[in-house]
Design a protein around this motif. Structure first.
Motif, short mmCIF file in Angstrom:
data_model
loop_
_atom_site.label_atom_id
_atom_site.label_comp_id
_atom_site.label_asym_id
_atom_site.label_seq_id
_atom_site.Cartn_x
_atom_site.Cartn_y
_atom_site.Cartn_z
N VAL A 73 41.43 17.12 19.21
CA VAL A 73 40.65 15.89 19.25
C VAL A 73 39.98 15.68 17.89
CG1 VAL A 73 40.20 15.94 21.74
CG2 VAL A 73 38.64 17.11 20.17
N LEU A 77 42.85 15.98 15.39
CA LEU A 77 43.84 15.01 15.87
C LEU A 77 44.19 14.02 14.75
CD1 LEU A 77 45.57 13.59 17.98
CD2 LEU A 77 43.51 12.43 18.82
N VAL A 81 47.86 13.17 13.14
CA VAL A 81 48.42 11.81 13.09
C VAL A 81 48.66 11.40 11.64
CG1 VAL A 81 47.90 9.38 13.54
CG2 VAL A 81 47.45 11.09 15.31
N LEU A 84 51.81 13.06 10.24
CA LEU A 84 53.06 12.39 10.62
C LEU A 84 53.35 11.22 9.71
CD1 LEU A 84 52.70 12.26 14.53
CD2 LEU A 84 54.41 13.57 13.24
N ARG A 85 52.28 10.50 9.37
CA ARG A 85 52.49 9.31 8.54
C ARG A 85 52.72 9.65 7.09
NH1 ARG A 85 48.12 5.83 11.86
NH2 ARG A 85 49.71 4.78 13.08
N PHE A 205 41.56 7.62 6.34
CA PHE A 205 41.54 7.58 7.81
C PHE A 205 41.11 8.92 8.38
CE2 PHE A 205 44.32 8.90 11.44
CZ PHE A 205 43.77 8.12 12.45
N ALA A 211 40.81 2.84 10.71
CA ALA A 211 42.23 2.47 10.65
C ALA A 211 42.50 1.85 9.28
CB ALA A 211 42.57 1.48 11.75
N ASP A 213 45.80 0.75 8.22
CA ASP A 213 47.21 0.40 8.16
C ASP A 213 47.45 -0.98 7.60
OD1 ASP A 213 48.43 2.65 8.76
OD2 ASP A 213 48.53 2.31 10.91
N THR A 214 46.50 -1.46 6.83
CA THR A 214 46.65 -2.81 6.30
C THR A 214 47.19 -2.79 4.88
OG1 THR A 214 44.34 -2.67 5.75
CG2 THR A 214 44.91 -3.85 7.75
N HIS A 216 50.15 -2.92 3.58
CA HIS A 216 51.19 -3.87 3.19
C HIS A 216 50.62 -5.27 3.10
CE1 HIS A 216 53.66 -0.48 3.64
NE2 HIS A 216 53.44 -0.40 4.93
N GLN A 217 49.73 -5.53 4.01
CA GLN A 217 49.11 -6.84 4.03
C GLN A 217 48.36 -7.12 2.73
OE1 GLN A 217 46.24 -6.93 7.11
NE2 GLN A 217 45.20 -8.72 6.32
N ASP A 220 50.85 -5.51 -0.72
CA ASP A 220 52.29 -5.61 -0.89
C ASP A 220 52.76 -7.06 -0.77
OD1 ASP A 220 54.87 -4.95 -1.27
OD2 ASP A 220 55.20 -4.14 0.72
N ASP B 49 51.47 -13.09 9.11
CA ASP B 49 51.75 -11.65 8.97
C ASP B 49 50.55 -10.76 9.30
OD1 ASP B 49 53.50 -9.40 8.28
OD2 ASP B 49 52.16 -9.17 6.58
N ASP B 53 50.04 -7.21 11.59
CA ASP B 53 49.34 -6.01 11.13
C ASP B 53 48.23 -5.61 12.11
OD1 ASP B 53 51.00 -6.31 8.97
OD2 ASP B 53 49.44 -7.02 7.61
N ILE B 57 47.48 -2.08 14.26
CA ILE B 57 46.23 -1.31 14.23
C ILE B 57 45.73 -1.10 15.65
CG2 ILE B 57 43.81 -1.40 13.53
CD1 ILE B 57 44.77 -2.79 10.95
N ARG B 85 55.38 5.60 15.32
CA ARG B 85 56.41 5.34 14.31
C ARG B 85 57.03 3.97 14.49
NH1 ARG B 85 58.44 11.50 14.24
NH2 ARG B 85 57.35 11.96 12.32
N GLU B 91 55.64 -3.18 11.87
CA GLU B 91 54.71 -3.77 10.90
C GLU B 91 55.42 -4.02 9.58
OE1 GLU B 91 52.01 -3.87 7.56
OE2 GLU B 91 53.29 -2.15 8.01
N ASP B 95 56.27 -7.41 7.30
CA ASP B 95 56.09 -7.57 5.85
C ASP B 95 57.35 -8.14 5.20
OD1 ASP B 95 53.57 -6.47 5.93
OD2 ASP B 95 54.19 -4.50 5.17
#
Lengths: 224, 224
Positions: A73, A77, A81, A84-85, A205, A211, A213-214, A216-217, A220, B49, B53, B57, B85, B91, B95
């Motif tokens: 946890v 945790l 995670v 993996l990314r 993170f 979070a 995960d933005t 690319h937004q 990119d 987009d 995203d 999240i 994944r 996501e 993009d």
């Protein structure tokens, strides 16, 4: 038991840093092969890519096993995670290095990069390699100040891509194939930089729980 | 409690399929904007987009929460790992759709795609959209026969990319900017197909437990 678990978590970090180092070597070799027209070196980069892929599979298996066995946890945790990314980003960076080597191989015995863009391509490669090295330090030390610097430095890589693209757009002396190759190459280096930014955001993170995960937004999409 | 958990897992799958549907719309709109020079539609794809995203999240937060709260093992754990994944692939596909729309916007009022390549680009888009629709069915039904078909169909997308690249290499009537744009566009569509393949391989991992992270190695690197 608990001690073994903590040691397993530390090994994951070591494995990520090892993968980053393999990718860093692939990047330097791919660029050298490209700029020097070294077919043997290009072949070696292409042949080595599956080893990076295997490292990812190995690392991810360990991560999933730890998820299953330890029911982690909170920070643990998040580390799993994030791992993996990050392994996925590193694997993709390895692919991009192989892509650079494939351009070198396809062009041989011609050089894919015209004389007037050699220094720029070397610079893009150096910036991407520096970002990757910094990202490895961020992964080890969880240094968020350095993470911010990696994000900031990525602008330079993006600017260089834009500049080369503009020069191609206006230039007279390119063959069609040179334009295709240069367009792909500057995209590959720019994506390498994006993935380095992604790596340091994963560490963010990990440390803060936010979070992130933005990527690319924000960096990119607007500017390819 | 257990029932709520199973319902949460089913919702994850629904969320993934919803994301796939959002990406599918973005893809069709982006291609229409590109081929018809519809600036307003291109702007809408670009503006939409961030919603994709956000969905990622949101989905990933739920996944990490389930990992933390339920300490899943075996198939449930694999579903959660696969979900992380797949959301990342979706996501990224969003993009890539936005990238297509950006090419449309940048070229406006000119059309980015020369007349002789319009049908090919539409075909690449259709193939990618079909792969994505099939992937959504695979995610819902865990249909590994359809998954194999998605992998097989991806070759057609790759072949089309190669064919257009060859035609560009030999052609006479392109501006430099057209070559740059076409090179990027065919790469974006090809990557969309790769990500669809990646999605169905995740389902394979889910069902069989086999590691399947060799996508890039086997289908991407050799033939960009």
């Amino acid at each position: 038991m608990r001690e073994a678990y903590q040691s397993d978590l530390r090994h994951l970090v070591d494995d990520l840093v090892d993968m980053a180092s393999m990718v860093g070597s692939a990047l330097e070799d791919a660029t050298a092969a490209l700029l020097e027209g070294d077919l043997g070196l290009a072949e070696r980069v292409i042949a080595a890519d599956p080893h990076i892929d295997e490292r990812q599979i190995d690392l991810d298996s360990k991560t999933v096993e730890l998820l299953a066995r330890q029911s982690p946890v909170a920070t643990d945790l998040r580390l799993l995670v994030a791992s993996l990314r990050m392994s996925s980003s590193l694997e993709r960076m390895g692919d991009l290095c192989a892509h650079v080597a494939l351009v070198a191989r396809r062009s041989h015995p011609e050089l894919a990069v015209p004389e007037q863009h050699r220094a720029q391509i070397q610079k893009m490669s150096d910036l991407a390699a520096a970002a990757l090295r910094d990202a490895a330090v961020v992964i080890t030390d969880r240094d968020l100040a350095l993470a911010a610097q990696v994000e900031k430095n990525d602008d330079e890589l993006d600017d260089l891509q834009q500049q080369i693209a503009r020069e191609i757009g206006k230039g007279q002396d390119y063959t069609n194939t040179q334009i295709v190759d240069l367009t792909l190459l500057i995209r590959f280096y720019e994506r390498l930089g994006d993935h380095a930014v992604s790596l340091v955001r994963r560490v963010g993170f990990l440390v803060t729980g936010d979070a992130v995960d933005t990527l690319h937004q924000s960096t990119d999409v607007p500017e390819f």
